[in-house]
Design a protein around this motif. Structure first.
Motif, PDB file in Angstrom:
ATOM      1  N   LEU A  12       0.867  -1.194   0.000  1.00  0.00           N
ATOM      2  CA  LEU A  12       0.000   0.000   0.000  1.00  0.00           C
ATOM      3  C   LEU A  12       0.888   1.224   0.000  1.00  0.00           C
ATOM      4  O   LEU A  12       1.804   1.340   0.821  1.00  0.00           O
ATOM      5  CB  LEU A  12      -0.858   0.018   1.263  1.00  0.00           C
ATOM      6  N   VAL A  13       0.653   2.141  -0.937  1.00  0.00           N
ATOM      7  CA  VAL A  13       1.468   3.363  -0.977  1.00  0.00           C
ATOM      8  C   VAL A  13       0.547   4.587  -0.937  1.00  0.00           C
ATOM      9  O   VAL A  13      -0.585   4.541  -1.415  1.00  0.00           O
ATOM     10  CB  VAL A  13       2.363   3.416  -2.244  1.00  0.00           C
ATOM     11  N   ARG A  14       1.068   5.647  -0.358  1.00  0.00           N
ATOM     12  CA  ARG A  14       0.302   6.884  -0.219  1.00  0.00           C
ATOM     13  C   ARG A  14       0.681   7.831  -1.348  1.00  0.00           C
ATOM     14  O   ARG A  14       1.874   8.003  -1.636  1.00  0.00           O
ATOM     15  CB  ARG A  14       0.638   7.510   1.146  1.00  0.00           C
ATOM     16  N   PHE A  30       4.410   8.512  -5.903  1.00  0.00           N
ATOM     17  CA  PHE A  30       4.426   7.854  -4.588  1.00  0.00           C
ATOM     18  C   PHE A  30       5.816   7.282  -4.322  1.00  0.00           C
ATOM     19  O   PHE A  30       6.633   7.160  -5.238  1.00  0.00           O
ATOM     20  CB  PHE A  30       3.354   6.744  -4.534  1.00  0.00           C
ATOM     21  N   ASP A  32       8.301   4.279  -3.597  1.00  0.00           N
ATOM     22  CA  ASP A  32       8.416   2.821  -3.694  1.00  0.00           C
ATOM     23  C   ASP A  32       9.808   2.481  -4.207  1.00  0.00           C
ATOM     24  O   ASP A  32      10.102   2.709  -5.377  1.00  0.00           O
ATOM     25  CB  ASP A  32       7.347   2.231  -4.622  1.00  0.00           C
ATOM     26  N   LYS A  86      -7.855   9.710  -8.025  1.00  0.00           N
ATOM     27  CA  LYS A  86      -7.238   9.548  -6.699  1.00  0.00           C
ATOM     28  C   LYS A  86      -6.502  10.836  -6.305  1.00  0.00           C
ATOM     29  O   LYS A  86      -5.857  11.474  -7.144  1.00  0.00           O
ATOM     30  CB  LYS A  86      -6.242   8.381  -6.712  1.00  0.00           C
ATOM     31  N   GLU A  90      -4.386   9.858  -0.465  1.00  0.00           N
ATOM     32  CA  GLU A  90      -5.100   8.585  -0.581  1.00  0.00           C
ATOM     33  C   GLU A  90      -4.107   7.459  -0.882  1.00  0.00           C
ATOM     34  O   GLU A  90      -2.966   7.720  -1.287  1.00  0.00           O
ATOM     35  CB  GLU A  90      -6.149   8.660  -1.691  1.00  0.00           C
ATOM     36  N   HIS A  91      -4.564   6.212  -0.692  1.00  0.00           N
ATOM     37  CA  HIS A  91      -3.696   5.057  -0.902  1.00  0.00           C
ATOM     38  C   HIS A  91      -4.110   4.253  -2.136  1.00  0.00           C
ATOM     39  O   HIS A  91      -5.288   4.179  -2.467  1.00  0.00           O
ATOM     40  CB  HIS A  91      -3.724   4.138   0.323  1.00  0.00           C
TER      41      HIS A  91
END
Ligand SMILES: Cc1cc2nc3c(=O)[nH]c(=O)nc-3n(C[C@H](O)[C@H](O)[C@H](O)COP(=O)(O)OP(=O)(O)OC[C@H]3O[C@@H](n4cnc5c(N)ncnc54)[C@H](O)[C@@H]3O)c2cc1C
Ligand code: FES
Length: 283
Positions: A12-14, A30, A32, A86, A90-91
């Motif tokens: 899960l990334v924000r 995001f 990662d 999005k 949000e994720h």
């Protein structure tokens, strides 16, 4: 089937930043580390909670002076439109990177990249790498109309320190920006006066088929990034097959020799149910 690794597990990334590229296309940024370490041409499976999971090419953006991962999404159907909307904070879920990547053979000196629409995500990454490796590179960026041209500022920044005559040319179907016509027509006119060692392409399949034909005609090796319907991306479901290959595992990048064997390339594809449909040529 590939060995499973940590990267097959959903992360899960924000969302840290969103960039409006055009009225219908946004880049979502995001953190990662796996994506940042990926190579041009690789993709992620992006889970939009409660909606869908979609394959998306991996881009790189900077945020607060750090390299971040990004996906650039054009709103189209249910999944991409939900991802497009999005917001920062949000994720989303991601797994991957998946797929092979564009190869850069030794002694490469003069390269032509041909991309259309969101196919430009991996090609602009590749352009950046080639420019940094001091390989002379020409990039053709295609869109339907001026309002849909993406990444213009990004490539202009890459050309700022342009000692090798790298260049970027634009084409639009309606002629509102740059060359009027297809990227393939523009590539053909450039090839008439300049020699290239290699061509790379990503975008609509009929465009890539046109590039493959130019490669055969001008005896230039081609690498193309193919798009097929993907459910698992790990070689289980078979939804991404083209002839006897799985695009998620054997591709998404295929070279000239492989493309010659793929009789379905530029001819047919499978929909969500696995049924075969045919590409409709504009010419
Ligand atoms: C390797 C790869 C990289 C991609 N990179 C990008 C990108 O960087 N940016 C971008 O906007 N789009 C990208 N796409 C396309 C994207 O995954 C979706 O196909 C597209 O956003 C439409 O999805 P949708 O659910 O909104 O539309 P829908 O209305 O649900 O579907 C429209 C059409 O999109 C295709 N499609 C839908 N779901 C999938 C799926 N899971 N796999 C493959 N095709 C599908 C089908 O042909 C379908 O008929 C990529 C596809 C692949 C295979
Ligand atoms: S997407 Fe399932 S095998 Fe390729």
């Amino acid at each position: 089937m590939a060995d499973h690794t940590d990267t097959d597990i959903l992360r899960l990334v924000r969302i840290r930043k969103a960039i409006e590229e055009t009225a219908t296309t946004r880049t979502i940024v995001f953190d990662d580390e796996y994506s940042v370490a990926s190579m041009p041409g690789q993709f992620l499976m992006v889970w939009i909670p409660q909606i869908e999971e979609l394959p998306m090419s991996i881009g790189i953006e900077s945020f607060e002076n750090l390299k971040c991962a990004a996906v650039t999404v054009r709103k189209y159907g249910l999944g991409s439109t939900a991802l497009y909307h999005k917001q920062v904070g949000e994720h989303i879920g991601i797994r991957g990177p998946y797929g092979n990547h564009f190869s850069i053979p030794e002694n490469l000196r003069n390269v032509l990249l041909i991309g259309g629409g969101t196919g430009l995500v991996p090609l602009v990454r590749l352009f950046s790498d080639l420019v940094h490796d001091r390989i002379q590179t020409s990039l053709i960026m295609g869109a339907r109309t001026k309002e849909e041209v993406i990444f213009q500022h990004k490539v202009q920044n890459l050309l700022a320190d342009n000692k090798l005559n790298n260049c970027v040319a634009f084409s639009t179907d309606d002629g509102t920006y740059g060359f009027k016509g297809s990227t393939v027509d523009l590539a053909e006119s450039i090839l008439a006066s300049k020699k290239f060692d290699m061509m790379y392409t990503c975008g609509p399949e009929l465009m890539m088929k046109g590039v493959q034909k130019l490669g055969e005609r001008f005896s230039i090796p081609v690498e193309a990034s193919l798009e097929r319907y993907m459910k698992c991306a790990i070689g289980i479901c078979g939804s991404c097959c083209i002839n006897d290959k799985l695009v998620c595992q054997d591709g998404t990048i295929f070279d000239s020799n492989s493309l010659r064997q793929l009789t379905e390339f530029g001819v047919s594809y499978r929909d969500k149910s696995g049924r075969s449909s045919y590409f409709i040529s504009q010419k």
